[in-house]
Each structure stands twice: as structure tokens, then as C-alpha cells.
Design an enzyme around this catalytic site. Structure first.
Site, PDB file in Angstrom:
ATOM      1  N   ARG A  32       6.691  -0.070  14.408  1.00 29.03           N
ATOM      2  CA  ARG A  32       7.792  -0.707  15.005  1.00 29.03           C
ATOM      3  C   ARG A  32       8.831   0.476  15.604  1.00 29.03           C
ATOM      4  O   ARG A  32       9.736  -0.218  16.621  1.00 29.03           O
ATOM      5  CB  ARG A  32       8.672  -1.636  14.173  1.00 29.03           C
ATOM      6  CG  ARG A  32       7.720  -2.912  13.793  1.00 29.03           C
ATOM      7  CD  ARG A  32       8.430  -3.657  12.755  1.00 29.03           C
ATOM      8  NE  ARG A  32       7.437  -4.860  12.240  1.00 29.03           N
ATOM      9  CZ  ARG A  32       6.503  -4.684  11.340  1.00 29.03           C
ATOM     10  NH1 ARG A  32       6.490  -3.167  10.720  1.00 29.03           N
ATOM     11  NH2 ARG A  32       5.431  -5.466  10.805  1.00 29.03           N
ATOM     12  N   ASP A 103      -1.675   6.801   4.366  1.00 30.22           N
ATOM     13  CA  ASP A 103      -2.383   8.001   4.891  1.00 30.22           C
ATOM     14  C   ASP A 103      -2.451   9.125   3.939  1.00 30.22           C
ATOM     15  O   ASP A 103      -3.285   9.753   3.840  1.00 30.22           O
ATOM     16  CB  ASP A 103      -1.445   8.480   5.878  1.00 30.22           C
ATOM     17  CG  ASP A 103      -0.034   8.522   5.415  1.00 30.22           C
ATOM     18  OD1 ASP A 103       0.291   9.131   4.462  1.00 30.22           O
ATOM     19  OD2 ASP A 103       1.053   8.486   6.428  1.00 30.22           O
ATOM     20  N   HIS A 118       0.078  -0.271  -0.311  1.00 28.30           N
ATOM     21  CA  HIS A 118      -0.713  -0.796   0.351  1.00 28.30           C
ATOM     22  C   HIS A 118      -2.271  -0.169   0.325  1.00 28.30           C
ATOM     23  O   HIS A 118      -2.873  -0.073   1.332  1.00 28.30           O
ATOM     24  CB  HIS A 118      -0.411  -0.784   1.970  1.00 28.30           C
ATOM     25  CG  HIS A 118       0.987  -1.700   2.145  1.00 28.30           C
ATOM     26  ND1 HIS A 118       2.006  -1.573   3.133  1.00 28.30           N
ATOM     27  CD2 HIS A 118       1.222  -2.946   1.458  1.00 28.30           C
ATOM     28  CE1 HIS A 118       2.618  -2.582   2.806  1.00 28.30           C
ATOM     29  NE2 HIS A 118       2.673  -3.296   2.052  1.00 28.30           N
ATOM     30  N   CYS A 129     -21.965  -3.705  -3.993  1.00 33.99           N
ATOM     31  CA  CYS A 129     -22.067  -2.935  -5.416  1.00 33.99           C
ATOM     32  C   CYS A 129     -20.993  -2.100  -5.786  1.00 33.99           C
ATOM     33  O   CYS A 129     -20.863  -1.386  -6.844  1.00 33.99           O
ATOM     34  CB  CYS A 129     -23.319  -2.251  -5.057  1.00 33.99           C
ATOM     35  SG  CYS A 129     -23.123  -0.679  -3.899  1.00 33.99           S
ATOM     36  N   ASN A 211      17.096   6.330   8.434  1.00 38.66           N
ATOM     37  CA  ASN A 211      16.402   5.729   9.355  1.00 38.66           C
ATOM     38  C   ASN A 211      16.685   5.668  10.824  1.00 38.66           C
ATOM     39  O   ASN A 211      18.095   5.818  11.020  1.00 38.66           O
ATOM     40  CB  ASN A 211      16.100   4.146   8.885  1.00 38.66           C
ATOM     41  CG  ASN A 211      14.765   3.753   9.378  1.00 38.66           C
ATOM     42  OD1 ASN A 211      13.612   3.947   8.999  1.00 38.66           O
ATOM     43  ND2 ASN A 211      14.607   2.843  10.308  1.00 38.66           N
TER      44      ASN A 211
HETATM   45  P1  NAD Z   1       7.713   0.543  10.583  1.00 34.71           P
HETATM   46  O1  NAD Z   1       6.688   0.906  11.713  1.00 34.71           O
HETATM   47  O2  NAD Z   1       7.915  -1.122  10.676  1.00 34.71           O
HETATM   48  O3  NAD Z   1       9.045   0.965  10.738  1.00 34.71           O
HETATM   49  C1  NAD Z   1       9.327   2.416  10.823  1.00 34.71           C
HETATM   50  C2  NAD Z   1      10.547   2.773  10.888  1.00 34.71           C
HETATM   51  O4  NAD Z   1      10.753   4.209  10.665  1.00 34.71           O
HETATM   52  C3  NAD Z   1      11.274   2.405  12.181  1.00 34.71           C
HETATM   53  O5  NAD Z   1      12.637   1.725  11.775  1.00 34.71           O
HETATM   54  C4  NAD Z   1      11.534   3.669  12.783  1.00 34.71           C
HETATM   55  O6  NAD Z   1      12.681   3.802  13.767  1.00 34.71           O
HETATM   56  C5  NAD Z   1      11.621   4.675  11.696  1.00 34.71           C
HETATM   57  N1  NAD Z   1      11.344   6.021  12.096  1.00 34.71           N
HETATM   58  C6  NAD Z   1      10.307   6.463  12.494  1.00 34.71           C
HETATM   59  N2  NAD Z   1       9.989   7.832  12.519  1.00 34.71           N
HETATM   60  C7  NAD Z   1      11.038   8.230  11.950  1.00 34.71           C
HETATM   61  C8  NAD Z   1      11.720   9.489  11.693  1.00 34.71           C
HETATM   62  N3  NAD Z   1      11.063  10.543  11.656  1.00 34.71           N
HETATM   63  N4  NAD Z   1      12.990   9.673  10.913  1.00 34.71           N
HETATM   64  C9  NAD Z   1      13.800   8.586  10.608  1.00 34.71           C
HETATM   65  N5  NAD Z   1      13.383   7.418  10.988  1.00 34.71           N
HETATM   66  C10 NAD Z   1      11.875   7.193  11.438  1.00 34.71           C
HETATM   67  O7  NAD Z   1       7.058   0.911   9.275  1.00 34.71           O
HETATM   68  P2  NAD Z   1       7.021   0.401   7.739  1.00 34.71           P
HETATM   69  O8  NAD Z   1       8.155  -0.614   7.505  1.00 34.71           O
HETATM   70  O9  NAD Z   1       6.243   1.227   6.784  1.00 34.71           O
HETATM   71  O10 NAD Z   1       5.999  -0.820   8.160  1.00 34.71           O
HETATM   72  C11 NAD Z   1       4.488  -0.737   8.684  1.00 34.71           C
HETATM   73  C12 NAD Z   1       3.395  -1.212   8.106  1.00 34.71           C
HETATM   74  O11 NAD Z   1       2.347  -0.503   8.538  1.00 34.71           O
HETATM   75  C13 NAD Z   1       3.260  -0.622   6.420  1.00 34.71           C
HETATM   76  O12 NAD Z   1       2.731  -1.483   5.718  1.00 34.71           O
HETATM   77  C14 NAD Z   1       2.205   0.750   6.275  1.00 34.71           C
HETATM   78  O13 NAD Z   1       1.347   0.698   5.501  1.00 34.71           O
HETATM   79  C15 NAD Z   1       1.453   0.410   7.747  1.00 34.71           C
HETATM   80  N6  NAD Z   1       1.433   1.711   8.548  1.00 34.71           N
HETATM   81  C16 NAD Z   1       1.255   2.907   7.962  1.00 34.71           C
HETATM   82  C17 NAD Z   1       1.111   4.180   8.304  1.00 34.71           C
HETATM   83  C18 NAD Z   1       0.909   5.528   7.571  1.00 34.71           C
HETATM   84  O14 NAD Z   1       0.264   5.540   6.626  1.00 34.71           O
HETATM   85  N7  NAD Z   1       1.360   6.592   8.151  1.00 34.71           N
HETATM   86  C19 NAD Z   1       1.456   4.292   9.886  1.00 34.71           C
HETATM   87  C20 NAD Z   1       1.815   3.013  10.518  1.00 34.71           C
HETATM   88  C21 NAD Z   1       1.913   1.733   9.840  1.00 34.71           C
END
Ligand code: NAD
Length: 257
Positions: A32, A103, A118, A129, A211
Site C-alpha cells: 500500500r 521474505d 504470515h 505427502c 512509518n
Molecule cells: P503495507 O504495504 O500495507 O504497508 C506498508 C507501509 O510501510 C506503508 O504505510 C508505507 O508507507 C510504509 N513504508 C514503506 N517503506 C517504508 C520505509 N522504507 N520506511 C518507512 N515506512 C515505509 O504492508 P503491511 O501492512 O505489511 O501489509 C501487507 C501484507 O502483504 C502483509 O500481510 C505482508 O505479509 C504482505 N507483504 C509482504 C512483503 C514482504 O514479505 N516483504 C511484501 C509485500 C507484502
């Protein structure tokens, strides 16, 4: 930064609760945030639709195509945030690392007290299996991946939308959150349930949010940092906990490994 450093210095038990934003500095897009996967079109479908349990069963080929292309990042390396959290754990300052990420970068950085709500892209299993498979194996497949032994479909051990998160990870995460005095929430929009509701167990003194964008936890936080996670955490100076606390932490790390 000064306030965060003071909070961290005073803390006895710190827990970190993170999301996709923790790994954007490692080159893995979030959902997002700016430039996240939600800003892109996948033939009219959102990642949330494709990564759902029902989509997996109805359109497995499209699911696996999306999964391999967008959720697997074999070249990603832990960044300064992952490294600092490992340093905090080693120093006996961090008692739990709760992540929504799949990840595996916290474990790659060395952290052991990790609760992966997750699941992880590094774990895959045959639905017939139960034979386990690595991420490298999954990357080398095409179409619907099938177990070479029994022909069953190999499913990633990640929690899809519509599935319940891992019970052990969830209860462990909530227990650590309930026991800590400082909770750092970072890189998450807090839109995904039930993960976001784990924060309701927090009874401690200081809630810190790091954030780039506003989050639903901001109004309850004692400190909100609207900045980059890797830069913010990377700049922290971590003092070692007392020897007895470090010993207890090291024992727990061995147990969790
Ligand atoms: P999200 O994408 O909904 O929100 C990410 C938030 O982090 C945002 O508000 C963004 O503004 C902020 N952000 C991004 N980079 C930043 C930085 N460098 N410094 C400060 N803020 C930063 O993520 P969520 O709430 O974790 O939900 C997404 C779902 O998708 C989770 O369930 C997750 O498992 C999955 N997901 C995982 C990965 C991964 O494993 N790396 C990547 C994408 C999505």
C-alpha cells in the site's frame, strides 16, 4: 531520533512489530505504500484477490505465476533495519520480533526471536505427502508446481487472504507484545487482520510508530516518526542489557532456532 534513543535506552523489554515497509530498502515492494504493488494493475485484479485462498484453488496457474514473479526475491539482502534488530536481540534488548513479512530477511540477518505471522516463502510443502521444498525449487518450476514423489500440488507455506495465521506464531507474538514495555511498530499500514489486532495486547509504557504514512496506531503512540525505517533504526546506538538478561535471551534464541 533523540526521543527514540531515550526510549530505547530506558526500555527493559522491547518488541518490534513490522510489515512490508521494513523490506522496501531491500528492494522488495510493499503493497500500500508509494510504488507498492497496489498501485499496479494485474488485469483488473488486486494482489489481495490473487493471494487469496479461493483464488489459489480456482486459478492456480495465475496464482503461481503472480507468486513467482512478485513475491519471490531471491537476491534481496537484509538492510540496516534487519541488521539493527538482530543487534538489539543479541544485546538482550529485543525480546520479540513480530513480522507480517514472508521474505525471511529477519532470519537471514541472524534474528531468532522471530514470529512470522504470515509464514515464509522459504517453506513450501506438498499438499498430499507433506514433502518440504525450498524457495529455489519453487523458482525452478513453471505452471502448477507438483511434487516429484507423489504428484501433489506444492503449496507455499504462506498465509493467504482467507486463511488463519499460524497459531503458534500468533500466540507467541501476542504474549511478547503483552509483556513488553516498549513496542516499536514500523513499515505497516495495519490494514491486515488479524495481525493488526495483536497490538491490542500491548499494556506497556511507550508505543513508537515509524512509518512514512499515517497509521491507525498513531493516535495511541507516544512517539511517531514519519521517516525511513532503515535510516531511523540504523542510527540507533544499542547498549547491552545486563549479563543475566543476555543469558536468558541467548537461551530463548537457542530454543526458538
Ligand atoms: P503495507 O504495504 O500495507 O504497508 C506498508 C507501509 O510501510 C506503508 O504505510 C508505507 O508507507 C510504509 N513504508 C514503506 N517503506 C517504508 C520505509 N522504507 N520506511 C518507512 N515506512 C515505509 O504492508 P503491511 O501492512 O505489511 O501489509 C501487507 C501484507 O502483504 C502483509 O500481510 C505482508 O505479509 C504482505 N507483504 C509482504 C512483503 C514482504 O514479505 N516483504 C511484501 C509485500 C507484502
Amino acid at each position: 531520533m533523540k526521543s527514540l534513543q531515550e526510549i530505547v535506552n530506558r526500555a527493559k523489554r522491547i518488541v518490534f512489530f513490522g510489515g512490508a515497509g521494513v523490506s522496501t530498502a531491500s528492494g522488495i515492494p510493499d503493497f500500500r505504500g508509494e510504488g507498492g504493488l497496489y498501485s499496479r494493475e494485474f488485469e483488473g485484479l488486486t494482489p489481495e484477490m490473487i493471494l487469496s485462498r479461493s483464488f489459489f484453488y480456482l486459478h492456480p496457474e495465475t496464482f503461481f505465476d503472480f507468486y513467482r514473479r512478485h513475491m519471490l526475491h531471491p537476491d534481496a539482502k537484509p538492510n540496516a533495519a534487519h541488521a539493527k534488530l538482530f543487534e538489539m536481540e543479541r544485546a538482550g534488548r529485543l525480546t520479540g520480533l513480530v513480522t507480517q513479512n514472508i521474505d525471511g530477511l529477519h532470519r537471514q540477518a541472524g534474528s531468532r526471536l522471530v514470529y512470522e505471522l504470515h509464514g515464509s516463502v522459504h517453506e513450501n510443502a506438498c499438499m498430499e505427502c507433506g514433502k518440504p521444498f525450498s524457495m529455489a525449487w519453487m523458482l525452478g518450476t513453471s505452471g502448477i508446481p507438483r511434487c516429484p514423489d507423489c504428484g501433489g500440488v506444492v503449496k507455499p507455506s504462506v498465509v493467504l487472504y482467507g486463511e488463519a495465521p499460524d497459531h503458534y506464531a500468533c500466540t507467541g507474538a501476542c504474549r511478547e507484545i503483552a509483556r513488553c514495555d516498549v513496542l516499536i511498530v514500523a513499515g505497516t499500514s495495519l490494514e491486515v487482520e488479524p495481525a493488526a489486532s495483536c497490538l491490542t495486547y500491548f499494556r506497556g509504557k511507550e508505543l513508537v510508530v515509524i512509518n512514512r504514512e499515517e497509521t491507525p496506531a498513531d493516535s495511541r503512540a507516544t512517539l511517531v516518526i514519519r521517516g525511513d525505517i532503515a535510516e531511523t533504526l540504523g542510527a540507533l546506538h544499542i547498549e547491552e542489557a545486563k549479563a543475566c538478561v543476555r543469558r536468558e535471551s541467548a537461551n530463548r534464541c537457542r530454543w526458538m532456532a
